[in-house]
Write an enzyme that holds these catalytic residues in place. Structure first.
Site, PDB file in Angstrom:
ATOM      1  NE  ARG A 127      -3.430  -2.510   2.631  1.00 17.92           N
ATOM      2  CZ  ARG A 127      -4.254  -2.816   3.633  1.00 17.92           C
ATOM      3  NH1 ARG A 127      -4.396  -1.966   4.651  1.00 17.92           N
ATOM      4  NH2 ARG A 127      -4.914  -3.957   3.636  1.00 17.92           N
ATOM      5  CB  CYS A 146       0.264  14.280 -17.055  1.00 17.29           C
ATOM      6  SG  CYS A 146      -0.521  15.609 -17.982  1.00 17.29           S
TER       7      CYS A 146
END
Length: 264
Positions: A127, A146
């Site tokens: 994680r 982006c």
């Protein structure tokens, strides 16, 4: 950096010609991956000169949580100018999401600090992720992220990073993105007592703008040169304490700059 030249060649030879938001037009492919061993040198493109100063200042700006271009302007960096409003603001872009992600209960989550804590306490966690893509706030951003999500991985004392980039401007943006996340990986590794591993760069829509095709073909005629070495000040143990003067690039001998216009 043969990996980068291979990407350009692949898009030129196999890409689809498509329309895009800017009206410029692109040649693009969907789904492409590059891998860089950071022990083999700092992955800064050598087949054209890249502006490292902008890369370092932008990364420090992201990590500070800032979303106004004032700091960038003060340090001679203009890469965000086209998207800022009259006050220099960009909305809740990278720095805000990385350091102050808004939770439904009114809290703000510092994803970077949580990441560092988790790497130190639970390096085997799956994680170790930071996301800049917040659907609730995308419409308020001057430019939606982006490079939208990255994950770290620890094995044998080495820290690796994988970036998912939804939209990749291959000629102008991608060299910056490679160097920026390679540098971030080195910085995080140092403050966590690890060695840098690999940087894995996964691209979604990987495109060459139609007004960059000739520049890309020119770059493909150039042979890559040996990668430079990036030295970090070993005294810095706090990720947020790095300053521009803590970085030294050695042995960078690139081919000349190739000019190209940004699609806004």
């Amino acid at each position: 950096m043969q990996q980068y030249l291979d990407l350009m060649r692949h898009v030129l030879e196999h890409g689809h010609d498509k329309a895009d938001r800017t009206g410029t037009g692109t040649r693009s492919v969907f789904g492409y991956q590059m891998r860089f061993d950071l022990a083999a040198g700092f992955p800064l493109v050598t087949t054209k000169k890249c502006h490292l100063r902008s890369i370092i200042h932008e990364l420090l700006w992201f990590l500070s949580g800032d979303t106004n271009i004032r700091y960038l302007k003060e340090n001679g960096v203009s890469i965000w100018d086209e998207w800022a409003d009259e006050n220099g603001d960009l909305g809740p872009v990278y720095g805000y999401q990385w350091r102050s992600w808004p939770a439904p209960d009114g809290r703000h989550i510092d994803q970077i600090s949580q990441l560092l804590d988790m790497i130190k306490k639970n390096p085997d966690s799956r994680r170790l992720i930071v996301s800049a893509w917040n659907p609730a706030l995308v419409d308020q951003m001057a430019l939606p992220p982006c490079h939208s999500l990255f994950q770290f991985y620890v094995a044998n004392g080495r820290l690796s990073c994988q970036l998912y980039q939804r939209s990749a401007d291959i000629f102008l943006g991608v060299p910056f993105n490679i160097a920026s996340y390679a540098l971030l990986t080195m910085m995080v590794a140092q403050v966590c007592g690890l060695q840098p591993g690999d940087f894995v760069h996964t691209l979604g829509d990987a495109h060459l703008y139609s007004n960059h095709l000739e520049q890309a073909r020119l770059q493909l005629t150039r042979d890559p040169r040996p990668l430079p070495t990036m030295k970090l000040n070993p005294e810095v143990k706090d990720l947020f304490a790095f300053t521009f003067d803590d970085f030294a690039l050695e042995g960078y001998d690139p081919h000349p700059h190739i000019k190209a216009q940004v699609a806004v």
